[in-house]
Structure formats: C-alpha cells, structure tokens
Design a protein around this motif. Structure first.
Motif: not given
Ligand SMILES: Cc1cc2nc3c(=O)[nH]c(=O)nc-3n(C[C@H](O)[C@H](O)[C@H](O)COP(=O)(O)OP(=O)(O)OC[C@H]3O[C@@H](n4cnc5c(N)ncnc54)[C@H](O)[C@@H]3O)c2cc1C
Length: 324
Positions: A130-137, A194-195
C-alpha cells in the motif's frame, strides 16, 4: 522470519549514536508487542533491533514542581495502577486500563503505545504494497473501510490506534525526543502528522531520534478528565471511536474543555469547534447536539464507516455529561 542482530545499549546516547550509524533497517524495540508482530508478519525486515529495555532508569512516574514526568519505558500497567495518576488524571487512568489486555499492558510501554504502527488490514498484509509501504494505492479507499478514518484521511486512511495518545493530548502533555544533537520537547499533539504530510509515517520522529519522556502539566483546581472507548467487542479491541475529555469546571459549566477523539483519523483528532460551542455555557442536550453537528461538518466518511458519526455523538454525550 529473517535473522537480525540485537543491540543492547545502556544509555539513550548509545541509542542515538547507533541510529546515526545509518544502518539500514534499524528498528527500536521497547516491549516488542507491536514491533515483533510486524517482524513476524514480514511487514518489516530489520537488520538490527535496538532493545531499549536494556537501558536502566527509563521507567518512572514522578510528580515534580512543574508537572508529572513519565519515563518512556514505563509499562502501561504501571501507568494504569499508579494512585497519583488515578487521582489527578482519571482520564489517563481510564485510557491506560482500556489498552488491550493485562498481558499486553504488562509488556507494552508508554513510548511504544504512542509510536505503535497502524492496524489497517491492508498495511498489515505482507502481500500488499500500500502507499504507506511505498506503493501507489490506498486499498482501503475503494476497498473495505469499516475501521478507517472519517477525518483527516487521504492519501492514506489509517486511524491512529493508541488509547493513551488522545488522553495525553487532552491533558496538554509534551513529548521529549533525544537525538545526537541533544533533546527537544514539543506538544504531543504536534508529534503526530497526517498522511498528507508524509504517508510513510505517523509522527515526526527522525531517523536518529528516540522518545525519552512524556510530561503532563500539574492538574489545575477544578480539573476533571475522562476517557470513553467504544469497541466492536466486549473483550479487548481497538477503539471504533473513543473520546478523551478534560474540563475545568465552574459549577456545571465548562470554563475550559479539550476534546480529543481516537479511532477516527490518522492522528488523535481534536474537536476545537465543538469545544468552543460548549465552553462557558450551561451544558444541555441541545448544546451537545449543536457541538456534535459542528464537529461532524468536517467528517468525510468512506463507504463503510458512516456509522462512526453516530458513535462520535454518543462519546461526546457520555464523556461531557459524566464530568458534570
Ligand atoms: C492484540 C493486541 C491488542 C491491542 N489493543 C490495543 C488497544 O486496545 N489500545 C491500544 O492503545 N493499543 C493496543 N495494542 C497496541 C499495544 O498497546 C502496543 O503494541 C504497545 O503499546 C506497544 O508498546 P511496546 O512497548 O510493546 O512497543 P514496541 O512493540 O516495542 O514498539 C512499537 C513501535 O514503537 C516504536 N518505539 C518504541 N519505543 C520507542 C521509543 N522510545 N522511541 C521511538 N520509537 C519507539 C518501535 O520502533 C515500534 O515501531 C494492541 C496490541 C495487540 C498486539
């Protein structure tokens, strides 16, 4: 699980110099109740784990002239059982007792609770980037999002899982961080981000920094506080919605009030507009309804978590009315 080395520093200075060596994949561990889960689930793969529990003298609760100091390695159980905390800061006492289970409260530390990683099921799934782990979504955005954020979300919709954080922020707690450059202290509310500021982390902690202490101002005359947590299950569970409220009372009027929600946003979420509505007026059902309406104007529920709005109204009622 891959092998990793354990470092057992004896002082905070040794921790920060270890962190400054810029060893890739170096992680701090206090009680390990969250970190070890992340390692076992292969969310993170450390090369070095720095065992903070090898440092003496970081577990204490001391009432001093300028406030109450809580050492970062104080266990959540010690916090929950401390008679002075129970007497002066009932909201913090209730929040500590609301954390997880007795076993986890014995092992888990105050610092670890404040720095724990999110519980989003997509983040915790080793097969999803996921985005938090370096992905795009953000898979929660279009996917299953019952437990996710209704405030402050985007591009990631985690909620902050800590029970202690809203309670400590409602009490105007400060957090002290150590780095090779020395120590800095800031309001705990400003520790969280915040993210949209940085999606990869939940707080401002730098790569060579470690949390050392929490400080709470001495309780004022007329100060009351409470913590109320709504969960899906009767036994241990993370908050669907929780509220920490601190009020300075003059009779049955809140001279001052601070309301911080848990379980609804990527950071502990302050309801400043609702506070301003309640402050200085006689508390009635109508006033609380107005405060809740104002607070909920900023809510942006996802497909499955509209129900949190009603829970916010409930926790607002229960907490404020219980202090009168
Ligand atoms: C089954 C289960 C149920 C739970 N339920 C709840 C709940 O209801 N409410 C709740 O609030 N929590 C809950 N938790 C989370 C639990 O409270 C945390 O796991 C615990 O507080 C973490 O403390 P620890 O000392 O074990 O931290 P660790 O696991 O050692 O560390 C957690 C994180 O904090 C970082 N960290 C630790 N200490 C420091 C420091 N001094 N400086 C900088 N970073 C640091 C670590 O690097 C790691 O990323 C639950 C956990 C589990 C496993």
């Amino acid at each position: 699980m891959k092998n990793f080395k354990i470092a057992q520093p004896q002082t905070i200075d040794q921790v920060t110099s270890l962190l400054s060596e810029k060893i890739e994949k170096c992680y701090l561990m206090a009680g390990g109740t969250d970190l070890l889960g992340e390692i076992k689930d292969e969310i993170i793969e450390p090369e070095v784990v720095v065992d903070l529990k090898s440092i003496p003298d970081l577990s204490y609760i001391r009432k001093e002239k300028d406030g109450v100091r809580i050492g970062v390695l104080t266990s959540i159980a010690e916090l929950a059982e401390n008679p002075m905390i129970k007497q002066d800061y009932p909201g913090l006492h209730e929040a500590a007792n609301a954390v997880a289970t007795p076993q986890l409260r014995n092992l888990g530390t105050v610092g670890g609770n404040l720095c724990q990683r999110p519980r989003c099921w997509y983040y915790r799934d080793p097969q999803l980037l996921c985005q938090k782990k370096g992905g795009f979504e953000c898979y929660a955005y279009m996917g299953r999002n019952k437990y996710h954020a209704i405030f402050g979300g985007g591009p990631c919709y985690i909620v902050h899982p800590s029970d202690l954080a809203p309670a400590l922020i409602s009490l105007d707690a400060e957090i002290s961080l150590s780095s090779p450059d020395g120590e800095k202290t800031l309001p705990l509310a400003d520790f969280y981000i915040l993210p949209v500021v940085d999606v990869s982390k939940e707080n401002i902690l730098g790569a060579n920094e470690v949390v050392k202490e929490i400080k709470i101002p001495l309780a004022k005359s007329g100060e009351k506080s409470t913590y109320y947590k709504l969960k899906e299950r009767g036994v241990w569970d993370f908050a669907l919605v929780s509220a920490a409220v601190k009020g300075i009372m003059a009779g049955d009027v809140f001279k001052d009030i601070k309301i911080v929600l848990g379980g609804v946003a990527p950071v502990p979420w302050r309801l400043e507009k609702a506070e301003n509505i309640i402050k200085g007026k006689k508390v009635t059902e109508e006033l609380l309804k107005k405060a809740a309406r104002e607070a909920l104007k900023e809510a942006r529920p996802l497909k499955e978590n509209e129900f949190k709005k009603e829970l916010i109204e409930t926790v607002l009622y229960r907490t404020t009315l219980s202090l009168i």
